[in-house]
Structure formats: C-alpha cells, structure tokens
Design an enzyme around this catalytic site. Structure first.
Site, PDB file in Angstrom:
ATOM      1  N   GLU A 181       0.846  -1.179   0.000  1.00 39.58           N
ATOM      2  CA  GLU A 181       0.000   0.000   0.000  1.00 39.58           C
ATOM      3  C   GLU A 181       0.891   1.241   0.000  1.00 39.58           C
ATOM      4  OE1 GLU A 181      -3.053   0.669  -0.315  1.00 39.58           O
ATOM      5  OE2 GLU A 181      -3.588   2.457   0.817  1.00 39.58           O
TER       6      GLU A 181
ATOM      7  N   ASP B 278       1.821  -1.501   6.742  1.00 34.54           N
ATOM      8  CA  ASP B 278       2.357  -0.984   7.996  1.00 34.54           C
ATOM      9  C   ASP B 278       1.690  -1.646   9.202  1.00 34.54           C
ATOM     10  OD1 ASP B 278       4.049   0.764   6.756  1.00 34.54           O
ATOM     11  OD2 ASP B 278       2.539   2.355   6.618  1.00 34.54           O
TER      12      ASP B 278
ATOM     13  N   ASP C  19       0.156  -0.441  11.585  1.00 32.01           N
ATOM     14  CA  ASP C  19      -0.706   0.521  12.266  1.00 32.01           C
ATOM     15  C   ASP C  19      -2.151   0.311  11.834  1.00 32.01           C
ATOM     16  OD1 ASP C  19      -0.815   1.421   9.707  1.00 32.01           O
ATOM     17  OD2 ASP C  19       0.194   3.327  10.077  1.00 32.01           O
TER      18      ASP C  19
ATOM     19  N   ASP D 177      -4.054   1.874   9.693  1.00 33.67           N
ATOM     20  CA  ASP D 177      -4.283   1.864   8.245  1.00 33.67           C
ATOM     21  C   ASP D 177      -3.806   0.561   7.613  1.00 33.67           C
ATOM     22  OD1 ASP D 177      -5.394   4.341   8.321  1.00 33.67           O
ATOM     23  OD2 ASP D 177      -3.543   5.404   7.762  1.00 33.67           O
TER      24      ASP D 177
END
Ligand code: 0RA
Length: 644
Positions: free
Chosen positions: A432, A505, A507, A509
């Site tokens: 992404e 990632d 996190d 997102d």
C-alpha cells in the site's frame, strides 16, 4: 504388610498394560490429537467436554461448566449420572479408571445415543490423561463421592476410592496439560469461547458456562444457553447483517435413528455463509448433508418459481449460487455412525445424510413457502436479482478481458514484475502506498520478486457484487497481476507467483488494508488461501543501534532486550528508531528486514484468519451500527497501544 486381595493383584497387572498404552500416546501425541501446538492443546478440553455433551444428548445432563484455573489447569464439571464406578468385568478395575487409562476403551463410554466425538480425533479421556502432568477425577453418583488422582501421563498410586457421601450426581475432571509435551500450555480464552458457544448452539437447551479464573483481578465468564439452538446460531451469525425476513427458517426431521436440522436466514448481502456439522463436528469441507441441502434448495426455488409463474417459460433456471446469495445457514445432522472423508477428515461421507437433508428441505421448505408467501416473495426476488447480476458480471468480465488484452501482456502498468517464471520461486509483494512501493522496487531481488503498489479507492466488497470487482481500480490490478482469474473462473494452477505477500504498515491503516485484501481473497480467490499462497510480511517496529551495530525488533520486548544487549556492561548509549511506516525504511533496510528470504519472517494466512477478517470486515462495513460500536469499544485498548 496387609495380605493382597485378588482384586488388587489384577489391578497391578492392568496398570502395567495401561502405562504401555498411554506411553504410546506420549511418544506420538500428534497421531492422537493432531499436533502439540495450540490446536492440540485446546483439543484436550474438547475431548472432555464432548464426553459431557454425550451424556447430555443421552438426556441426563443439562449443565456443563468449564473453568480455566491458575496454572492452566482445566476443570470440567457436568451434572450427568456420573461416570460408572463399578468394577469393569474384564479389566478388574473401576470402569471410570478404565475410561481414563485404557486407550480406546470403546473410545467412548458405550451405551446408546449419538457419540459426538469420534470425528476428527475423538480419542477419549485416556488420551487427555496421557498428555497431562496431573488429572483428578471426582464422581458423584447420588450416593457416594469417588475420587482418583493421576499424575505424569496416567500413573496412579491408588485405585478409585470412595471419599464421602452425596445426593448429587455428576462428574468433575481437572487436568493440567504436560508442559514437556506441548509447545505451550497457555489456553486462549477466545478459542474455548468460540468452540463452547458453537456447541451450545448445536445442542439446544444445554447450558455451558466458561470461566477464566487465571487472573483473580480479572475473572472473565460466558454463559452459553440457547433455547433456539441452531436458529439462535443463525441469528448470531447474522447479527451485523440486515436480514430480509424476520425469523430464521427452521426445519427438523428424525428418521431411522438419524436427526437432521437446518436453520437459515437471508440477509441483504451477496455472500453465502453455510456451516455444516455432523455429530457436532464442524465439517469444514461439507459433504453429503451439505450437498443434500444445496440441491434441495435449488430445486424448491425453481419448482416454486415455475408453479407461480415467477419464472417465465423463457427464463433460465436459477442456479445454486443465485438461490444462496445472502444466505446464512446451519446444517446439523446427528447419525449413529459418521464417516468422515478427505485429507483433513472434514467432509461427511454418509450417503444416507444426503437423502435425509434433501427430503427435509424439499418437503419442509416447499410447505414453508406455501404457508409464508410474503417471505417466499422477498427471498425469491433476491434470487432472481442475483441471477440478473450474474449475467451482468459475465458481460463485465468479458469487457474487462477485451480491455486487458490491449495492455502489454494484460499486466497492470504499476506492476514491477520479476524475470523468473518459476512459480516455485516467484513472489509478489502487494504494497500500500507509493513511497513504500518505491523502496520495495529498489530493494527487491528482481529475479524472483515482483512489486505491485496499490492505489486508488478501495471497493467495499461488502456492498458490491463480483461485477464491480472488474471495474475497481484498486482490485483489478491485483486480479490481472495474479493472472489466475477470480470467482468460479479461478484456476490456481495459473497463478503467476508462488507467494502472494501482503506488505502493510503495523498501524491502523495497515491493518485496514490487510483486512480488505484478505476479505477480497476470502470471497473471490479462496483456493489461494486454502493452498497456502497468501502471506503477510512482517516489517520490524524498531531499529535498535549503537553506532554500526544494528538490530531490528518486532515487539517492544525484543526492543528492550536488544537495547540491553547492545548497551552492554558499560551501559553505553543505544539509539532506538521507531518505524512509523514501511516508507521510512530505505531500500536496503526493507530488503534486509522484511523481504530477504534468508532473514525475514513471513506469516502464512490460514483460512481461519481470512474467515475472521471477513467477519470483522462485515461488521465494520455493514449497515448495523451497534456491533461496530461494540467492536470498537472492545478493541479500543489495541488502538491505544499502537502508538506507545
Ligand atoms: C452412565 C453410563 C455411562 C456413562 C455415563 C453414565 C457418563 C459418562 C460421562 C463422561 C463424562 N460425564 C459423564 N457422565 C456420565 C456409560 C453408558 C451406559 O452404560 O449407558
């Protein structure tokens, strides 16, 4: 020393045999419980609970409690008749001791009824004893209390002994798994919770209470009791969906000692969620009962449509996939003797189950439609709209194909392909974001590693049918790059890369994009998951360094350990960099930590992971607010922890 009674002598002899039998289990635990990992560990609990459920199905027990005690001891109590304590005529020891020490002591306790276990493993109490460091058995038979203690995989110093009087009946088993056998003996509450809830759904009227008492400051408990049985199961599965009719349809039939029941309800979504069970065992690969259900469903819909002219003579018949769009269904059969097939024994083989369920649905649903025309109408309209959408999808697919034939090799423009065509070596990283994509492209091994950066707006697969996938700018490149088609056209042998690695990632997102992609793979490319092609990359969270000495840490614990190691005796200054995203790593770092097959860790996605993602996704993206709110509240602490 007291004189030996004949009985005791017999008891010594049989103890030797017993230990030989149980020793075999300890030598090859995998043969009996599948693995010594978490799955095998939890299996021990299911074995003991299954015995209590058998007693409930025989009609003598309606309450089972399961406690996780400090030290990961499991205590299972039922209010059945109590395991028989009389002397076993052949073995010369108590029948209860036989059940707990002799391998395949009939597997089960004999007697009539449906033996729920005996499926995947169904190995019985003696196997649990063999794999426990200690096990205590207490039996209440309405007159006396009996007790026996076992240790080190089934050894015992004393036979079953009367230790008091009681007017209660029931059986209590406490065992602690042997930590020299299992990789871990830490029970996961959620795993037991899922399984016990499912068993309560499948056995209406039985109360199963699960309590985690490991942390006295934080005792967690669930009370599973469903008068509605599998109807409640369907309602539960549909809780974050919008049903298009009020109550699940429920059908039941008993014939020749076999029981079949089905419950199903349609929601306004586009996917089918059918779970089938045989003798309470989840038949993950379906089988005869599921086939019977699907065939009958298609038949009833078409008959009904023709009879009431809802389908014109010129219309094609509805297909199975049309009549199952948006269905949530539970199929449960109980048979005197189940046969499970397939590599993982997840498929029911009994031919009589097909006719039984087919008959049940053909008659039962036919009648139901006659008696509930309003419900029949909404469901039928849903099926015909699915039929039309299927036609539209075919046209969209053809258009997409014609278009991609115009592009170079039909491959997406953003794809940085690898040069090797050897699928046993090639991998594609789906990344992404353009900056991470850039680092990945420079850092990769061009021979075997392809990079596909994702961009654009994601399709909400929850709210769209397959035809929309063909026009979605984010998903279409994935489909084109993998080259194996989607949906019922998927051909795994055509996949262009052996490993499909989702790199995002660590996190919120990143977790979002993982959930989205997994949901997409789960719904449209499931065989890729089943055959083990889908992986997650594991980028490190921290770089710990002292001058030129660098360690990468994947958890805060590792970070602290590496920091201490690098600091050494003199407590020198160590720097710690927290990676907020993949994009912060330069190409070399990304290669070294996350992409280099020699160094990296990648996580293979299981069908269960994907199923979970799909459920989470439905809940987060669906129309209902309440389950979403609940989820966010329940997971709020994870979100907080992400940025510590
Ligand atoms: C009476 C008879 C039989 C089994 C049981 C009671 C029984 C077994 C278990 C296992 C866990 N809890 C239990 N509670 C009762 C043997 C079958 C028969 O002879 O009918």
């Amino acid at each position: 020393m007291a004189e030996r009674k004949p009985n005791e002598q017999h008891y010594d002899e049989s103890q030797i045999q017993v230990l030989e039998g149980l020793e075999a289990v300890r030598k090859r635990p995998g043969m009996y419980i599948g693995s010594t990992g978490p799955a095998g560990l939890h299996h021990l609990v299911y074995e003991i609970v299954d015995n209590a459920i058998d007693e409930a199905l025989a009609g003598y027990c309606d309450r089972i409690t399961v406690d996780i005690l400090p030290g990961n001891t499991i205590r299972v109590e039922d209010n059945g008749r109590g395991i028989p304590v009389g002397i076993h005529p052949k073995e010369g020891i108590s029948a209860a001791t036989v059940a707990y020490t002799i391998l395949h002591a009939g597997g089960k306790f004999g007697g009539g009824g449906y033996k729920v276990a005996g499926g995947l493993h169904g190995v019985g109490a003696s196997v649990v004893n063999a794999l426990s460091s200690s096990l205590d058995l207490t039996v209440y038979n309405g007159e006396h209390i009996y007790f026996q203690h076992f240790y080190h995989g089934g050894k015992y110093d004393e036979p079953l002994k009367e230790i008091g009087d009681t007017d209660h009946t029931g059986t209590v088993v406490s065992f602690c798994p042997d930590d020299t056998i299992f990789e871990t003996i830490e029970f996961q509450y959620e795993v037991l919770q899922d399984r016990l809830r499912e068993q309560a759904f499948l056995n209406a009227g039985i109360r199963i209470i699960l309590t985690d008492q490991r942390d006295p400051q934080n005792i967690i408990s669930d009370d599973f009791y469903y008068e509605g049985g599998i109807r409640s199961f369907v309602t539960h599965l549909n809780k974050s969906k919008t049903p298009i009719h009020d109550e699940p349809i429920y059908l039941y039939k008993e014939e020749n000692d076999c029981i079949a029941e089905v419950a199903f309800q349609y929601n306004d979504g586009f996917y089918e969620n059918i779970k089938s069970f045989a003798n309470n065992i989840h038949t993950i690969d379906g089988g005869t009962h599921e086939t019977g259900f699907k065939n009958a469903l298609t038949k009833v819909f078409n008959d009904y449509g023709r009879r009431y002219k809802l389908l014109r003579d010129s219309d094609a018949n509805l297909l199975g996939e049309d009549v199952r769009e948006g269905i949530t269904a539970i199929i449960s059969v109980k048979l005197p003797d189940c046969e499970f097939e397939g590599q993982t024994k997840g498929k029911l083989g009994n031919t009589e189950a097909r006719a039984l369920v087919d008959g049940l649905v053909t008659e039962g649903l036919g009648t139901y439609f006659e008696e509930n025309p309003a419900v029949a109408k909404v469901i039928f309209e849903k099926a015909t709209s699915a039929q039309r959408a299927r036609e539209a999808a075919r046209r969209a697919r053809e258009t997409a194909r014609r278009k991609s034939a115009l592009e170079a090799g039909g491959l997406p423009g953003k794809l940085a392909d690898c040069s090797s065509k050897d699928v046993s070596k090639t991998e594609i990283f789906i990344v992404e974001g353009d900056s991470a994509g850039g680092s990945a492209k420079s850092g990769r091994d061009r021979n075997t590693q392809a990079i596909l950066p994702l961009w654009g707006k994601m399709l909400n697969v929850e709210k769209a049918r397959i035809d929309k996938v063909y026009t979605n700018e984010k998903l279409l490149p994935v489909v084109a790059a993998l080259g194996c088609g989607i949906g019922d056209e998927l051909d795994v042998t055509k996949v262009r890369y052996g490993k499909v690695i989702i790199m995002a990632d660590a996190d919120v997102d990143g977790s979002h994009i993982r959930t989205l992609l997994l949901t997409f793979f789960f719904r449209y490319m499931r065989p890729l998951i089943e055959e083990g092609h889908i992986y997650f990359a594991q980028p490190p969270l921290f770089k710990v360094f002292r001058g030129k000495r660098v360690r990468y840490a994947f958890t805060p614990e590792e970070r602290d350990r590496y920091a201490a190691e690098l600091a050494g005796e003199g407590n020198a200054k160590v720097d710690i960099q927290r990676y907020k995203g993949l994009g912060e790593m330069n190409p070399e770092q990304l290669w070294e930590t996350t992409m280099d097959p020699e160094n990296r860790t990648i996580i293979q996605v299981t069908l269960e992971d994907a199923q979970k993602a799909d459920e989470t996704f439905s809940m987060l993206m669906g129309d209902k607010v309440e389950p979403r709110k609940e989820f966010i509240e329940r997971n709020a602490h994870f979100v907080q922890n992400l940025d510590v």
